[in-house]
Structure formats: structure tokens, C-alpha cells
Scaffold this active site. Structure first.
Site, PDB file in Angstrom:
ATOM      1  N   LYS A 121       0.825  -1.210   0.000  1.00 50.09           N
ATOM      2  CA  LYS A 121       0.000   0.000   0.000  1.00 50.09           C
ATOM      3  C   LYS A 121       0.857   1.257   0.000  1.00 50.09           C
ATOM      4  O   LYS A 121       0.620   2.194  -0.766  1.00 50.09           O
ATOM      5  CB  LYS A 121      -0.938  -0.009   1.206  1.00 50.09           C
ATOM      6  CG  LYS A 121      -1.974   1.118   1.200  1.00 50.09           C
ATOM      7  CD  LYS A 121      -1.532   2.353   1.942  1.00 50.09           C
ATOM      8  CE  LYS A 121      -1.493   2.120   3.433  1.00 50.09           C
ATOM      9  NZ  LYS A 121      -1.164   3.363   4.201  1.00 50.09           N
ATOM     10  N   ASP A 139      -6.146   1.122   1.398  1.00 57.49           N
ATOM     11  CA  ASP A 139      -6.066   1.233   2.844  1.00 57.49           C
ATOM     12  C   ASP A 139      -7.390   0.776   3.440  1.00 57.49           C
ATOM     13  O   ASP A 139      -8.239   0.220   2.738  1.00 57.49           O
ATOM     14  CB  ASP A 139      -5.715   2.665   3.260  1.00 57.49           C
ATOM     15  CG  ASP A 139      -6.854   3.652   2.987  1.00 57.49           C
ATOM     16  OD1 ASP A 139      -7.843   3.278   2.314  1.00 57.49           O
ATOM     17  OD2 ASP A 139      -6.754   4.803   3.442  1.00 57.49           O
TER      18      ASP A 139
END
Length: 220
Positions: A121, A139
Site C-alpha cells: 500500500k 487502505d
């Protein structure tokens, strides 16, 4: 509603109503964004933005951060989540950045993930924001919102969500689409009580369809 129709409706609304969006993290370079994104893991951008001015004032370059002791870095980031681990990761990241990449954040997503404390991420965020990579950082907000809206169905991991969204969202929109979903999840489609009455995409939302049909949300 067919999946393609849902995607078209959601993307069209965001494109018309939120054409200019970006990260809420404060940064001035790829190095600063990488540090801020690492700090933002399981922590709010607002909190991170309160600690980074002093942190970057003390360590304005990767070289200075690489020479620091984790205990010293801890003093600057103690108010964020998991400060002990993040202190070690920041120093280790800076040391590899200096030792293997000449002090520059690599523009390759896979190479970036070799840095201590940098997961998929975080690498995708820096890749999308700094280098314009056509990737979808996932996220907690993106993971939750995509499933609730109906852009994904039964995703169990962030990677599953990423792959699904990447498959259905035009590549050119991916760098901005993740901001749309993050901000929507942060301010409208919040975790506990989504603000459906304020939502511009409720007409394309699977959750709203279900809750409206049972009378659990207002028609407005």
C-alpha cells in the site's frame, strides 16, 4: 444493478464533483511522502501532519535519517501509532535508500517494497502520487468503501480489493480514484454510520439499495 453500471455511475459522479483531489499528507518530496505514508499506517493523516514538520526539520534528507538512532527518531514520532517499530523502520528505510538507491526513492513499485517498513500500500501511494503509476493503493477506507458500495464482493484481503478495482477502473483513473474512495470513506461513507443522506453516489450503492429496501435509511 449490473457491476459495470455501478462502476460507471460511481466514477462519473466523482469525476464531475471531485475532479481535483490528492493526498492529505503534507510533503515536499518523494522522501517526505514516503516517510509520511509509513507513519500513516494505522494512524490518521492529521496526526502525522502534526509530527512531520519537526521530524523533517531534524532529518531533511535520507542521509541524515540514515545516521540517526531509532531512539532519537522515536522522540519525534511518539504520538503516532506503533512508534517503536516505525522508528526502526524509518532508519532502516533511510539506510537502504542511501546505500542502494543513492538517496532517491525508486520509482519501481517492487523495488520500493524492499525498503524496511514499506508494504504494497505504501509503495503504491508513493508510486501513484509521485510517479503517476497506474496503481490502486488500498487502505482501510478503500477496502471498506469498495465492498460497501458494491465495487467488490466478498473481498477478504486488500490485495483482492486492489486486483478487482484495477480490473474494472480505467488505468488512467487509478491514481485519482484511490483518493476518491479514501476521502469518501473518511468523510461520508464512515465506518459506523455512513452518511447516506449526504452521499452523491447512493443511487449506485449496494449498501444503500439494501438498507433503503428495508427502511433502515431515509429516502432523502
Amino acid at each position: 444493478m449490473k457491476l459495470a453500471e455501478r462502476y460507471r455511475g460511481v466514477l462519473a459522479w466523482f469525476g464531475e464533483n471531485m475532479p481535483e483531489v490528492g493526498t492529505e499528507l503534507t510533503y515536499e518530496s518523494a522522501y517526505q511522502l514516503l516517510v509520511a505514508t509509513m507513519l500513516a499506517a494505522q494512524c490518521t493523516d492529521r496526526r502525522v501532519n502534526t509530527v512531520t514538520p519537526a521530524l523533517f526539520g531534524r532529518y531533511p534528507t535520507p542521509e541524515l535519517l540514515a545516521d540517526a538512532e531509532p531512539e532519537e527518531v522515536y522522540g519525534y514520532i511518539r504520538s503516532v501509532s506503533y512508534p517503536n517499530a516505525k522508528s526502526r523502520h524509518l532508519v532502516g528505510m533511510a539506510q537502504m535508500l542511501v546505500g542502494e538507491f543513492g538517496g532517491s526513492v525508486p520509482d519501481d513499485i517492487e523495488q520500493m517494497q524492499r525498503l524496511p517498513g514499506v508494504g504494497r500500500k505504501t509503495a503504491n501511494v508513493v508510486g501513484a502520487v509521485i510517479y503517476g503509476r497506474q496503481v490502486m493503493p488500498v487502505d482501510t477506507h478503500v477496502f471498506r468503501v469498495a465492498e460497501r458500495i458494491g465495487l467488490t464482493r466478498g473481498s477478504r484481503t486488500p490485495l483482492q480489493t486492489e486486483l478487482t478495482l484495477t480490473r474494472h477502473i480505467p488505468a488512467a483513473l487509478l491514481p485519482v480514484a484511490h483518493h476518491w474512495l479514501i476521502l469518501h470513506g473518511r468523510y461520508v461513507c464512515v465506518a459506523r454510520r455512513p452518511k447516506c443522506a449526504e452521499c452523491g453516489i447512493s443511487g449506485f450503492c449496494r449498501y444503500y439499495e439494501k438498507e433503503h429496501a428495508t427502511g433502515k435509511v431515509d429516502a432523502e
